[in-house]
Design a protein around this motif. Sequence first.
Motif, PDB file in Angstrom:
ATOM      1  N   THR A 110       9.348   5.440  -0.103  1.00 22.50           N
ATOM      2  CA  THR A 110       8.596   6.443   0.650  1.00 22.50           C
ATOM      3  C   THR A 110       8.521   6.047   2.123  1.00 22.50           C
ATOM      4  N   ALA A 111       8.280   4.768   2.378  1.00 23.99           N
ATOM      5  CA  ALA A 111       8.214   4.280   3.759  1.00 23.99           C
ATOM      6  C   ALA A 111       9.534   4.515   4.483  1.00 23.99           C
ATOM      7  N   LYS A 124      -8.527   5.681   4.032  1.00 24.61           N
ATOM      8  CA  LYS A 124      -7.202   6.051   4.537  1.00 24.61           C
ATOM      9  C   LYS A 124      -6.362   4.817   4.860  1.00 24.61           C
ATOM     10  N   LEU A 125      -5.068   5.066   4.921  1.00 24.76           N
ATOM     11  CA  LEU A 125      -4.098   4.054   5.306  1.00 24.76           C
ATOM     12  C   LEU A 125      -3.500   4.490   6.631  1.00 24.76           C
ATOM     13  N   ALA A 148       0.810  -1.216   0.000  1.00 27.82           N
ATOM     14  CA  ALA A 148       0.000   0.000   0.000  1.00 27.82           C
ATOM     15  C   ALA A 148       0.846   1.270   0.000  1.00 27.82           C
ATOM     16  N   ILE A 149       2.122   1.136   0.319  1.00 29.83           N
ATOM     17  CA  ILE A 149       3.020   2.298   0.314  1.00 29.83           C
ATOM     18  C   ILE A 149       4.338   1.884  -0.319  1.00 29.83           C
ATOM     19  N   ASP A 150       4.860   2.753  -1.131  1.00 35.88           N
ATOM     20  CA  ASP A 150       6.126   2.499  -1.807  1.00 35.88           C
ATOM     21  C   ASP A 150       7.249   2.327  -0.774  1.00 35.88           C
ATOM     22  N   PRO A 166       2.903   0.615   7.052  1.00 37.37           N
ATOM     23  CA  PRO A 166       1.440   0.515   7.103  1.00 37.37           C
ATOM     24  C   PRO A 166       1.004  -0.554   8.104  1.00 37.37           C
ATOM     25  N   ARG A 171      -5.735  -0.703   6.949  1.00 41.37           N
ATOM     26  CA  ARG A 171      -6.530   0.163   6.082  1.00 41.37           C
ATOM     27  C   ARG A 171      -7.857   0.449   6.764  1.00 41.37           C
ATOM     28  N   VAL A 209      -0.660   4.269   9.397  1.00 42.28           N
ATOM     29  CA  VAL A 209       0.745   3.876   9.441  1.00 42.28           C
ATOM     30  C   VAL A 209       1.305   4.059  10.844  1.00 42.28           C
TER      31      VAL A 209
END
Length: 79
Positions: free
Chosen positions: A48-49, A63-64, A43-45, A56, A59, A66
């Motif tokens: 980016t994480a 929204k996600l 759900a997240i690159d 994450p 869900r 984290v």
Amino acid sequence: MGAILVKLGHINESQLQQGLAKQGGLELTDLSSVRFTPELLEAIDPNTARMFGVIPVRREPGKLVVALSNPQNTSVLDD
């Protein structure tokens, strides 16, 4: 101040974490209880994480949610 209270034995590390989360208006999550499915992790690159120090955890509609490696870093919350 929290570290001093832990060192003096007035509170334990868990109590400190709970207090800091409450003070910051954040939810404390035990990562050992999170079911990290491939869908959740995708759900997240990954870059980016790493950049933001997040992972994450679930869900919710629209929204996600984290977990933050450093919840005191308010710029991550803003971004």
